[in-house]
Design a protein around this motif. Sequence first.
Motif, PDB file in Angstrom:
ATOM      1  N   ASP A  40     -12.587  11.203  12.773  1.00  0.00           N
ATOM      2  CA  ASP A  40     -13.254  10.451  11.698  1.00  0.00           C
ATOM      3  C   ASP A  40     -12.564  10.595  10.347  1.00  0.00           C
ATOM      4  O   ASP A  40     -12.581   9.682   9.534  1.00  0.00           O
ATOM      5  CB  ASP A  40     -14.712  10.907  11.555  1.00  0.00           C
ATOM      6  N   ASP A  41     -11.977  11.776  10.126  1.00  0.00           N
ATOM      7  CA  ASP A  41     -11.385  12.005   8.794  1.00  0.00           C
ATOM      8  C   ASP A  41      -9.884  11.724   8.753  1.00  0.00           C
ATOM      9  O   ASP A  41      -9.211  12.084   7.791  1.00  0.00           O
ATOM     10  CB  ASP A  41     -11.688  13.427   8.311  1.00  0.00           C
ATOM     11  N   ASP A  42      -9.340  11.083   9.784  1.00  0.00           N
ATOM     12  CA  ASP A  42      -7.936  10.667   9.723  1.00  0.00           C
ATOM     13  C   ASP A  42      -7.763   9.601   8.653  1.00  0.00           C
ATOM     14  O   ASP A  42      -8.690   8.831   8.371  1.00  0.00           O
ATOM     15  CB  ASP A  42      -7.489  10.057  11.065  1.00  0.00           C
ATOM     16  N   VAL A  43      -6.579   9.536   8.100  1.00  0.00           N
ATOM     17  CA  VAL A  43      -6.248   8.479   7.142  1.00  0.00           C
ATOM     18  C   VAL A  43      -4.927   7.846   7.593  1.00  0.00           C
ATOM     19  O   VAL A  43      -4.027   8.553   8.042  1.00  0.00           O
ATOM     20  CB  VAL A  43      -6.070   9.052   5.710  1.00  0.00           C
ATOM     21  N   PHE A  44      -4.858   6.536   7.492  1.00  0.00           N
ATOM     22  CA  PHE A  44      -3.587   5.848   7.772  1.00  0.00           C
ATOM     23  C   PHE A  44      -2.950   5.399   6.470  1.00  0.00           C
ATOM     24  O   PHE A  44      -3.619   4.808   5.624  1.00  0.00           O
ATOM     25  CB  PHE A  44      -3.807   4.621   8.679  1.00  0.00           C
ATOM     26  N   LEU A  45      -1.671   5.681   6.346  1.00  0.00           N
ATOM     27  CA  LEU A  45      -0.907   5.175   5.213  1.00  0.00           C
ATOM     28  C   LEU A  45       0.126   4.200   5.771  1.00  0.00           C
ATOM     29  O   LEU A  45       1.042   4.591   6.491  1.00  0.00           O
ATOM     30  CB  LEU A  45      -0.211   6.327   4.473  1.00  0.00           C
ATOM     31  N   CYS A  46      -0.062   2.929   5.469  1.00  0.00           N
ATOM     32  CA  CYS A  46       0.807   1.891   6.016  1.00  0.00           C
ATOM     33  C   CYS A  46       1.658   1.293   4.897  1.00  0.00           C
ATOM     34  O   CYS A  46       1.158   1.049   3.798  1.00  0.00           O
ATOM     35  CB  CYS A  46      -0.034   0.779   6.637  1.00  0.00           C
ATOM     36  N   ALA A  47       2.912   1.065   5.198  1.00  0.00           N
ATOM     37  CA  ALA A  47       3.789   0.480   4.180  1.00  0.00           C
ATOM     38  C   ALA A  47       5.057  -0.065   4.816  1.00  0.00           C
ATOM     39  O   ALA A  47       5.544   0.478   5.814  1.00  0.00           O
ATOM     40  CB  ALA A  47       4.174   1.521   3.138  1.00  0.00           C
TER      41      ALA A  47
END
Length: 281
Positions: free
Chosen positions: A32-39
């Motif tokens: 639940d606390d994962d974060v995705f950084l997309c670029a």
Amino acid sequence: PVMMEGIMLPPQPFHVPWEQHINELRTLTLRDDDVFLCAYPKAGTHWLWEVIYMLLHGKVTYEARTKEFMMIEFSSKERLEAEASPRIFNTHLPFSMLPVQDIKRKKIKVVHVYRNPKDTVVSQWFHFKQFGANIFKDFEQFIQAFINGPMLFGTYPDYLKQTEKFMDDNPDIPFFNVSYEETKKHPVETVQRLAKFLGVSASDQLCRDIADACSFQKMKEADKSKAVVKDAAIPLNQDIYRKGEVGDWKNHLSAKDEALMDKFIADRLQGLTKFKLEYTP
Ligand code: A3P
């Protein structure tokens, strides 16, 4: 390079074939606390990753090593699964190659950073040259590839279009969309807004400290002390911290290059509503 589902991927850097790796990524179990950084490549991935890391940990601490391992296309499923929470996944892959099912199901937070195309193409060119690849005769030829493809991870318009589509199709997924230029112009405010988005309580002082620690010069200095991550999947001895400015394209694009890029922006990047790309300093 390898083509998969119309997307050009870098040479296979690890032990499993791309197809297997992408399928493993698609089915990765998220927390639940994962974060995705997309670029898109060279839009500011390293910068935003460190900001997010510091915010989630509530302190100023550089994590170049974890950052490289969390670049999911170059990591392994086992490595990603073993990583302690909160995980910040870092990627240039299009959404079609991400664990979208779990992102949707768990309403995973997604941060997307983008950059004006002229600085992006300049930054990519210098990055590319560092690898010593002689695929492109000169910068103009590289610009042609940037415009027409094939490019690693797809072309910039394709990347942005699929990102916008993902946002439109999934209005309930928390999405933080920010430009390199905005981050550069208002670093403290961007850190504060990110803190709010991530749901962390960070004092104004901490936000200022993080913005300062993540300034170009400070990150460049911090990187020097641990520049090479020897056991990473790809050799990380390239210099990520080149110039770090908005509008450096003025020093590198000839009048002809600029005309090509202007036409590209007018022809191919119109119709996108979520990004301010016609940035002129
Ligand atoms: P330049 O080549 O224009 O200098 P990425 O991290 O996505 O690979 O992007 C790298 C680009 O972001 C490089 O651009 C790099 O210098 C710049 N960059 C990295 N850290 C930065 C920071 N803290 N502030 C501003 N720019 C940064």
